[in-house]
Design a protein around this motif. Structure first.
Motif, PDB file in Angstrom:
ATOM      1  N   MET A   1       0.839  -1.186   0.000  1.00  0.00           N
ATOM      2  CA  MET A   1       0.000   0.000   0.000  1.00  0.00           C
ATOM      3  C   MET A   1       0.881   1.246   0.000  1.00  0.00           C
ATOM      4  O   MET A   1       1.677   1.457   0.915  1.00  0.00           O
ATOM      5  N   GLY A   2       0.754   2.044  -1.054  1.00  0.00           N
ATOM      6  CA  GLY A   2       1.411   3.341  -1.049  1.00  0.00           C
ATOM      7  C   GLY A   2       0.571   4.314  -0.245  1.00  0.00           C
ATOM      8  O   GLY A   2      -0.631   4.107  -0.031  1.00  0.00           O
ATOM      9  N   LEU A   3       1.188   5.377   0.235  1.00  0.00           N
ATOM     10  CA  LEU A   3       0.421   6.376   0.970  1.00  0.00           C
ATOM     11  C   LEU A   3       1.137   7.712   0.969  1.00  0.00           C
ATOM     12  O   LEU A   3       2.359   7.794   0.889  1.00  0.00           O
ATOM     13  N   VAL A   4       0.330   8.764   1.035  1.00  0.00           N
ATOM     14  CA  VAL A   4       0.807  10.109   1.331  1.00  0.00           C
ATOM     15  C   VAL A   4       0.012  10.544   2.548  1.00  0.00           C
ATOM     16  O   VAL A   4      -1.221  10.537   2.528  1.00  0.00           O
ATOM     17  N   SER A   5       0.712  10.884   3.628  1.00  0.00           N
ATOM     18  CA  SER A   5       0.062  11.197   4.899  1.00  0.00           C
ATOM     19  C   SER A   5       0.383  12.632   5.289  1.00  0.00           C
ATOM     20  O   SER A   5       1.550  13.002   5.415  1.00  0.00           O
ATOM     21  N   LEU A   6      -0.677  13.455   5.466  1.00  0.00           N
ATOM     22  CA  LEU A   6      -0.522  14.863   5.786  1.00  0.00           C
ATOM     23  C   LEU A   6      -1.045  15.144   7.191  1.00  0.00           C
ATOM     24  O   LEU A   6      -1.982  14.487   7.658  1.00  0.00           O
ATOM     25  N   ALA A   7      -0.465  16.137   7.850  1.00  0.00           N
ATOM     26  CA  ALA A   7      -0.950  16.562   9.168  1.00  0.00           C
ATOM     27  C   ALA A   7      -0.948  18.082   9.222  1.00  0.00           C
ATOM     28  O   ALA A   7      -0.107  18.747   8.614  1.00  0.00           O
ATOM     29  N   GLY A   8      -1.936  18.628   9.938  1.00  0.00           N
ATOM     30  CA  GLY A   8      -2.018  20.077  10.053  1.00  0.00           C
ATOM     31  C   GLY A   8      -3.060  20.500  11.061  1.00  0.00           C
ATOM     32  O   GLY A   8      -3.371  19.781  12.007  1.00  0.00           O
ATOM     33  N   ASN A   9      -3.638  21.659  10.812  1.00  0.00           N
ATOM     34  CA  ASN A   9      -4.557  22.239  11.783  1.00  0.00           C
ATOM     35  C   ASN A   9      -5.771  22.824  11.086  1.00  0.00           C
ATOM     36  O   ASN A   9      -6.177  23.937  11.345  1.00  0.00           O
ATOM     37  N   ASN A  10      -6.345  22.073  10.175  1.00  0.00           N
ATOM     38  CA  ASN A  10      -7.556  22.492   9.476  1.00  0.00           C
ATOM     39  C   ASN A  10      -8.686  21.584   9.943  1.00  0.00           C
ATOM     40  O   ASN A  10      -8.716  20.399   9.623  1.00  0.00           O
ATOM     41  N   SER A  11      -9.610  22.132  10.695  1.00  0.00           N
ATOM     42  CA  SER A  11     -10.662  21.322  11.311  1.00  0.00           C
ATOM     43  C   SER A  11     -11.799  20.976  10.348  1.00  0.00           C
ATOM     44  O   SER A  11     -12.638  20.150  10.671  1.00  0.00           O
ATOM     45  N   ALA A  12     -11.819  21.602   9.185  1.00  0.00           N
ATOM     46  CA  ALA A  12     -12.916  21.334   8.243  1.00  0.00           C
ATOM     47  C   ALA A  12     -12.377  21.424   6.825  1.00  0.00           C
ATOM     48  O   ALA A  12     -12.252  22.506   6.263  1.00  0.00           O
ATOM     49  N   ILE A  13     -12.093  20.283   6.236  1.00  0.00           N
ATOM     50  CA  ILE A  13     -11.558  20.258   4.874  1.00  0.00           C
ATOM     51  C   ILE A  13     -12.717  20.144   3.895  1.00  0.00           C
ATOM     52  O   ILE A  13     -13.484  19.175   3.939  1.00  0.00           O
ATOM     53  N   ALA A  14     -12.859  21.114   3.028  1.00  0.00           N
ATOM     54  CA  ALA A  14     -13.913  21.060   2.014  1.00  0.00           C
ATOM     55  C   ALA A  14     -13.644  19.903   1.067  1.00  0.00           C
ATOM     56  O   ALA A  14     -12.495  19.567   0.779  1.00  0.00           O
ATOM     57  N   LYS A  15     -14.719  19.288   0.563  1.00  0.00           N
ATOM     58  CA  LYS A  15     -14.557  18.125  -0.303  1.00  0.00           C
ATOM     59  C   LYS A  15     -13.750  18.462  -1.561  1.00  0.00           C
ATOM     60  O   LYS A  15     -12.897  17.681  -1.997  1.00  0.00           O
ATOM     61  N   ALA A  16     -13.999  19.626  -2.138  1.00  0.00           N
ATOM     62  CA  ALA A  16     -13.262  20.012  -3.341  1.00  0.00           C
ATOM     63  C   ALA A  16     -11.768  20.133  -3.049  1.00  0.00           C
ATOM     64  O   ALA A  16     -10.928  19.748  -3.859  1.00  0.00           O
ATOM     65  N   ASP A  17     -11.453  20.680  -1.872  1.00  0.00           N
ATOM     66  CA  ASP A  17     -10.047  20.795  -1.472  1.00  0.00           C
ATOM     67  C   ASP A  17      -9.424  19.417  -1.291  1.00  0.00           C
ATOM     68  O   ASP A  17      -8.293  19.165  -1.726  1.00  0.00           O
ATOM     69  N   MET A  18     -10.176  18.525  -0.649  1.00  0.00           N
ATOM     70  CA  MET A  18      -9.660  17.177  -0.400  1.00  0.00           C
ATOM     71  C   MET A  18      -9.425  16.450  -1.718  1.00  0.00           C
ATOM     72  O   MET A  18      -8.400  15.776  -1.890  1.00  0.00           O
ATOM     73  N   ASP A  19     -10.356  16.582  -2.659  1.00  0.00           N
ATOM     74  CA  ASP A  19     -10.204  15.924  -3.950  1.00  0.00           C
ATOM     75  C   ASP A  19      -8.948  16.410  -4.664  1.00  0.00           C
ATOM     76  O   ASP A  19      -8.197  15.617  -5.249  1.00  0.00           O
ATOM     77  N   TYR A  20      -8.717  17.707  -4.611  1.00  0.00           N
ATOM     78  CA  TYR A  20      -7.537  18.283  -5.251  1.00  0.00           C
ATOM     79  C   TYR A  20      -6.254  17.746  -4.613  1.00  0.00           C
ATOM     80  O   TYR A  20      -5.331  17.311  -5.318  1.00  0.00           O
ATOM     81  N   ILE A  21      -6.194  17.745  -3.288  1.00  0.00           N
ATOM     82  CA  ILE A  21      -5.008  17.264  -2.583  1.00  0.00           C
ATOM     83  C   ILE A  21      -4.757  15.798  -2.909  1.00  0.00           C
ATOM     84  O   ILE A  21      -3.608  15.381  -3.113  1.00  0.00           O
ATOM     85  N   CYS A  22      -5.817  14.998  -2.950  1.00  0.00           N
ATOM     86  CA  CYS A  22      -5.656  13.566  -3.231  1.00  0.00           C
ATOM     87  C   CYS A  22      -5.059  13.328  -4.611  1.00  0.00           C
ATOM     88  O   CYS A  22      -4.187  12.471  -4.784  1.00  0.00           O
TER      89      CYS A  22
END
Length: 284
Positions: free
Chosen positions: A175-196
């Motif tokens: 299983m490959g993975l990219v794992s991110l950590a931060g301080n955003n309590s609400a990730i918009a779906k469009a933002d998440m799709d772009y990051i993925c």
């Protein structure tokens, strides 16, 4: 009781040890930490053009360090300031390969002192999850071990309230993975799709660079000379010819190969080479 001792008895999840990595992955002293937003914002205007632009620039880069800088700048506006990229074998978690560890000094310090270095709930979650997931998703998962919740609580106390994990299924148990950590309590779906999408692009590009450029930490614990011996086994050389190529005795060459096989928990040289190729440690 310290955080480390409070969780040291949990051992059902294994994560690769942290070692000193190339200075190319360290943050320059003059760079300030990213200012992470603490409240939900409207989705940014990200779309196909932004993905194409990211991919075009990524494909022009020839080092993992440059790729890490590009990805870091791309995810910073969404509240993430640290990430890693690699691949794990879920059947044998000692078989881990990390191409980028772009962690802040604070995250590295927390990861080691909290005990996450040995007990990572994200790796456990990859056994059942194939779609991108957040730390909030893990918190809502009743099946997550008690330690998993505790680990996320400890991370939150250190300032990382949310994470995003992008699994990249490979063949078999890998299983490959990219794992991110931060301080955003609400990730918009469009933002998440772009990051993925850009995370998958990043993982594929740096994986192709790694055999020649090197890794963020020793892949599967292999030393440089063991990797060299692996490459020579892969092209069909016997111990005597491996020794001649490496400038060592035949017995020393044999030991390099045998140590590599043991580290990889391979039953034969053929399996050892197959694993090394499959995990992107060598290319032939």
């Amino acid at each position: 009781m310290s955080q480390r001792s409070a969780i040291a008895d949990e051992h059902d999840i294994i994560s690769p040890k942290i070692t000193s990595h190339s200075p190319a992955f360290d943050h320059p002293a003059h760079v300030r930490p990213y200012r992470l937003r603490r409240s939900p914002q409207k989705p940014r205007d990200t779309g196909t053009r932004d993905i194409v632009r990211f991919n075009t620039e990524l494909r022009s880069l020839t080092t993992a360090a440059a790729c890490a800088d590009l990805f870091r700048s791309a995810i910073a506006p969404f509240g993430f300031d640290t990430f890693s990229c690699g691949e794990v074998d879920l059947r044998d978690r000692n078989r881990c390969v990390f191409t980028i560890i772009a962690w802040s000094d604070r995250w590295q310090d927390f990861y080691i002192k909290s005990g996450l270095i040995h007990h990572d709930p994200i790796i456990k979650a990859l056994e059942t999850r194939r779609e991108p997931f957040t730390w909030s998703d893990l918190r809502r998962d009743r099946a997550m071990a008690r330690f998993g919740t505790r680990a996320l609580d400890l991370a939150a106390k250190e300032g990382w309230t949310e994470g995003l994990v992008v699994p990249i299924p490979q063949s078999g148990n890998r299983m490959g993975l990219v794992s991110l950590a931060g301080n955003n309590s609400a990730i918009a779906k469009a933002d998440m799709d772009y990051i993925c999408v850009i995370a998958v692009l990043l993982a594929g590009h740096v994986r192709a660079l790694a055999p020649a450029q090197g890794f963020a930490q020793p892949p599967m614990g292999l030393t440089e000379r063991e990797i060299v011996s692996l490459r020579l086994v892969a092209i069909g050389l016997p111990d005597a010819q491996i020794a001649a190529r490496m400038g060592v005795s035949t017995s020393t060459a044999h030991e390099f190969v045998e140590k590599a096989k043991r580290r990889m928990n391979a039953k034969s040289r053929a399996e050892m080479v197959a694993l090394a190729v499959a995990m992107g440690v060598i290319d032939i």
